[in-house]
Design a protein around this motif. Structure first.
Motif, PDB file in Angstrom:
ATOM      1  N   SER A   1       6.497  -0.178   3.826  1.00 21.23           N
ATOM      2  CA  SER A   1       6.487  -0.796   2.487  1.00 21.23           C
ATOM      3  C   SER A   1       7.890  -1.263   2.201  1.00 21.23           C
ATOM      4  CB  SER A   1       6.115   0.202   1.383  1.00 21.23           C
ATOM      5  OG  SER A   1       6.765   1.314   1.430  1.00 21.23           O
TER       6      SER A   1
ATOM      7  N   GLU B   1       0.991  -1.282  -0.138  1.00 22.46           N
ATOM      8  CA  GLU B   1      -0.014   0.006   0.122  1.00 22.46           C
ATOM      9  C   GLU B   1       0.928   1.243   0.079  1.00 22.46           C
ATOM     10  OE1 GLU B   1      -2.893   0.126   3.050  1.00 22.46           O
ATOM     11  OE2 GLU B   1      -3.790  -2.067   2.569  1.00 22.46           O
TER      12      GLU B   1
ATOM     13  N   SER C   1       1.822   5.395  -0.886  1.00 15.85           N
ATOM     14  CA  SER C   1       1.289   6.606  -0.804  1.00 15.85           C
ATOM     15  C   SER C   1       1.259   7.190  -2.154  1.00 15.85           C
ATOM     16  CB  SER C   1       2.489   7.562   0.082  1.00 15.85           C
ATOM     17  OG  SER C   1       3.547   7.871  -0.545  1.00 15.85           O
ATOM     18  N   ASP C   2       0.422   8.309  -2.434  1.00 11.57           N
ATOM     19  CA  ASP C   2       0.444   8.954  -3.768  1.00 11.57           C
ATOM     20  C   ASP C   2       1.787   9.293  -4.127  1.00 11.57           C
ATOM     21  OD1 ASP C   2      -2.389   8.398  -3.659  1.00 11.57           O
ATOM     22  OD2 ASP C   2      -2.952  10.412  -2.965  1.00 11.57           O
ATOM     23  N   GLU C   3       2.606   9.940  -3.167  1.00 11.67           N
ATOM     24  CA  GLU C   3       3.792  10.322  -3.477  1.00 11.67           C
ATOM     25  C   GLU C   3       4.768   9.181  -4.071  1.00 11.67           C
ATOM     26  OE1 GLU C   3       7.582  12.826  -1.349  1.00 11.67           O
ATOM     27  OE2 GLU C   3       5.683  12.192  -0.327  1.00 11.67           O
ATOM     28  N   SER C   4       4.541   8.147  -3.560  1.00 16.62           N
ATOM     29  CA  SER C   4       5.466   7.046  -4.057  1.00 16.62           C
ATOM     30  C   SER C   4       5.157   6.604  -5.426  1.00 16.62           C
ATOM     31  CB  SER C   4       5.330   5.752  -2.895  1.00 16.62           C
ATOM     32  OG  SER C   4       6.063   6.295  -1.672  1.00 16.62           O
TER      33      SER C   4
END
Length: 212
Positions: free
Chosen positions: A203, A160, A162-165
């Motif tokens: 992650s 899962e 993050s949007d940044e990743s």
């Protein structure tokens, strides 16, 4: 655009370059510190190892490994000249003592004999390898019998994220296998006793393989 983003983009995470690359590598030494420490606990040091860090970046992993290998020899390799310079600065004492060298080369063709290293690690560099499966076979070639390899990353494909990743993966075209794909890649390269470690609440992934 933030100054952080500017440094990363100008410094080029795939192959650090210029003054921005040097600044970025210093930040990476700090941001990867906990991840690296977690992963290195999967090694069992006796102090005499021949140790290789592929994609050694700013040299912090080599510096930490040197503390655990007082009687062995450490080698770093990176295809960025800026990374080689920064790693050399960070490990100047060990280099002067003759217990470490850092070379400018690519994982595509490692300038080492077969079975040269007891331990090999790569931290946060696998995303950028040009041909991951073939490059892993090259890692296997230079690993000694009974040797261990750790592939360390702070993301994997079925985590899962993050949007940044997710945005970074797209922006820098990062190779980001799933956990099962990591295992398949190592097995296909020849590694035995392959284990895929993750850390709860993160992650992070550490793919471990042995050469028997």
């Amino acid at each position: 655009m933030s100054s952080e983003a500017s440094v990363t983009e100008l410094g080029n995470p795939a192959k650090p370059q210029g003054e921005a690359g040097a600044v970025m590598l210093t930040r990476m030494n700090e941001s990867h510190y906990k991840l690296t420490g977690w992963a290195m606990d999967f090694f069992e040091f006796d102090g005499n190892e021949r140790f290789l860090d592929i994609g050694c970046g700013g040299g912090e992993t080599l510096k930490r490994a040197a503390e655990k290998i007082p009687f062995g020899y450490l080698t770093g390799v990176d295809y960025s000249e800026v990374s080689v310079r920064q790693s050399s600065i960070n490990n100047n004492s060990a280099i002067k003592l003759g217990k470490m060298k850092i070379v400018n080369a690519s994982v595509e063709s490692l300038p080492f004999d077969d079975c040269s290293f007891d331990m090999i690690i790569t931290v946060e560099s696998f995303y950028f390898w040009p041909n991951p499966q073939e490059n892993l076979r090259e890692v296997y070639r230079v690993l000694a019998e009974e040797g261990r390899f750790l592939l360390v990353a702070d993301i994997y494909g079925d985590a899962e994220l993050s949007d940044e990743s997710v945005e970074s993966i797209k922006k820098y075209n990062l190779f980001n296998p799933t956990l099962s794909e990591f295992k398949e890649l190592l097995v296909n390269a020849g590694f035995c006793e392959v284990k895929i470690h993750t850390k709860d609440g993160t992650s992070w992934v550490c793919a471990e393989g042995r050469k028997l």
